[in-house]
Design an enzyme around this catalytic site. Structure first.
Site, PDB file in Angstrom:
ATOM      1  N   LYS A 118      27.168 -90.505 -40.197  1.00 49.25           N
ATOM      2  CA  LYS A 118      27.446 -89.347 -40.757  1.00 49.25           C
ATOM      3  C   LYS A 118      26.752 -87.633 -39.777  1.00 49.25           C
ATOM      4  O   LYS A 118      25.686 -87.762 -38.761  1.00 49.25           O
ATOM      5  CB  LYS A 118      26.296 -88.963 -41.885  1.00 49.25           C
ATOM      6  CG  LYS A 118      25.019 -88.833 -41.175  1.00 49.25           C
ATOM      7  CD  LYS A 118      23.754 -89.271 -42.358  1.00 49.25           C
ATOM      8  CE  LYS A 118      22.268 -89.206 -41.940  1.00 49.25           C
ATOM      9  NZ  LYS A 118      22.255 -88.038 -41.473  1.00 49.25           N
TER      10      LYS A 118
ATOM     11  N   ASP B  66      18.978 -92.777 -39.798  1.00 46.58           N
ATOM     12  CA  ASP B  66      18.824 -92.797 -39.132  1.00 46.58           C
ATOM     13  C   ASP B  66      17.740 -93.767 -38.621  1.00 46.58           C
ATOM     14  O   ASP B  66      17.404 -92.559 -37.419  1.00 46.58           O
ATOM     15  CB  ASP B  66      18.848 -90.715 -38.988  1.00 46.58           C
ATOM     16  CG  ASP B  66      19.979 -90.711 -39.809  1.00 46.58           C
ATOM     17  OD1 ASP B  66      21.018 -90.926 -39.563  1.00 46.58           O
ATOM     18  OD2 ASP B  66      19.718 -89.466 -40.031  1.00 46.58           O
TER      19      ASP B  66
ATOM     20  N   CYS C 181      16.839 -86.043 -43.982  1.00 45.06           N
ATOM     21  CA  CYS C 181      17.508 -87.031 -44.214  1.00 45.06           C
ATOM     22  C   CYS C 181      17.359 -88.191 -45.636  1.00 45.06           C
ATOM     23  O   CYS C 181      18.455 -88.493 -46.275  1.00 45.06           O
ATOM     24  CB  CYS C 181      18.684 -87.743 -43.041  1.00 45.06           C
ATOM     25  SG  CYS C 181      19.068 -86.660 -41.932  1.00 45.06           S
TER      26      CYS C 181
END
Length: 230
Positions: A133, A24, A166
């Site tokens: 995702k 990310d 995450c």
């Protein structure tokens, strides 16, 4: 085989049967004006993390490791985010921020938006894999497990944002699926206070994996290459 100095002990792996996971590294999480910033989280110290990820990616690619880039987010209508029946609807700070500030609706973590894009400094190359995702874990509703198993990959080296959300979620899920997870601590950044970073790293090295750093990782892959890469 390569032996990486790490906490709580060294770990040995084959780079060509391992993957570097970049979690990310989007404007949403690493750039002023992105989602985390607008939601009240401090992103002022993410620049060194970006540079360290660049270094780690270069070394990993040269060693033959698979590079996997994750982008967290949803479709423009936020169907993938889940409605009121999903805990994500209630706990996602991006969704909560948009409900509080309706003018941001459609701008935070929406596929195709500036917020969703990877930061300019980090550009996937041919042979890399880029995966969307919809939740914190990179294993949830993605083909990650299949991609790794089909290549015989069992060792995962993690970088990215946020360490305590995450990154840790993906590493934990990998642990339950019998993957060996290593975090490069100076190539990650937390969402929240500094103690969140320390707590996440403590959890990882104590219960779920290993913790190392970028220079040690690069030296392990090629002892003479780090100075050149840096």
């Amino acid at each position: 085989m390569t032996t990486l100095t790490a906490r709580p002990e060294a770990i040995t792996f084959d780079p060509q049967q391992s993957a570097l996971i970049v979690v990310d590294m989007q404007n949403a999480y690493a750039t002023p004006g992105g989602y985390l910033d607008l939601a009240g989280f401090d992103v002022s110290t993410t620049r060194p993390v970006i540079a360290n990820i660049q270094t780690a990616v270069t070394a990993a690619r040269a060693a033959g490791m698979l590079i996997i880039w994750f982008q967290n987010g949803w479709d423009e209508q936020y169907v993938e985010a889940g409605g009121p029946g999903s805990p994500n609807f209630h706990k996602s700070n991006a969704l909560k921020t948009m409900r509080k500030q309706p003018q941001l609706q459609g701008k935070l973590l929406a596929k195709g938006s500036w917020d969703y894009q990877l930061v300019d400094e980090l550009v996937p190359q041919p042979g890399d894999i880029v995966l969307p995702k919809p939740r914190y874990s990179g294993f949830f509703n993605t083909p990650l497990d299949s991609i790794l198993r089909s290549r015989g990959i069992r060792h995962l080296v993690f970088t990215g944002i946020a360490t305590n959300v995450c990154v840790e979620s993906t590493l934990r899920d990998g642990f339950f699926l019998e993957y060996f997870g290593v975090v490069l601590e100076d190539a990650t950044h937390q969402a929240g206070p500094e103690f969140a970073q320390k707590a996440a790293l403590f959890n990882i090295e104590t219960f779920f994996g290993w913790v190392s750093d970028v220079e040690t990782f690069c030296d392990a892959l090629s002892p003479t290459s780090f100075a050149h890469i840096a």
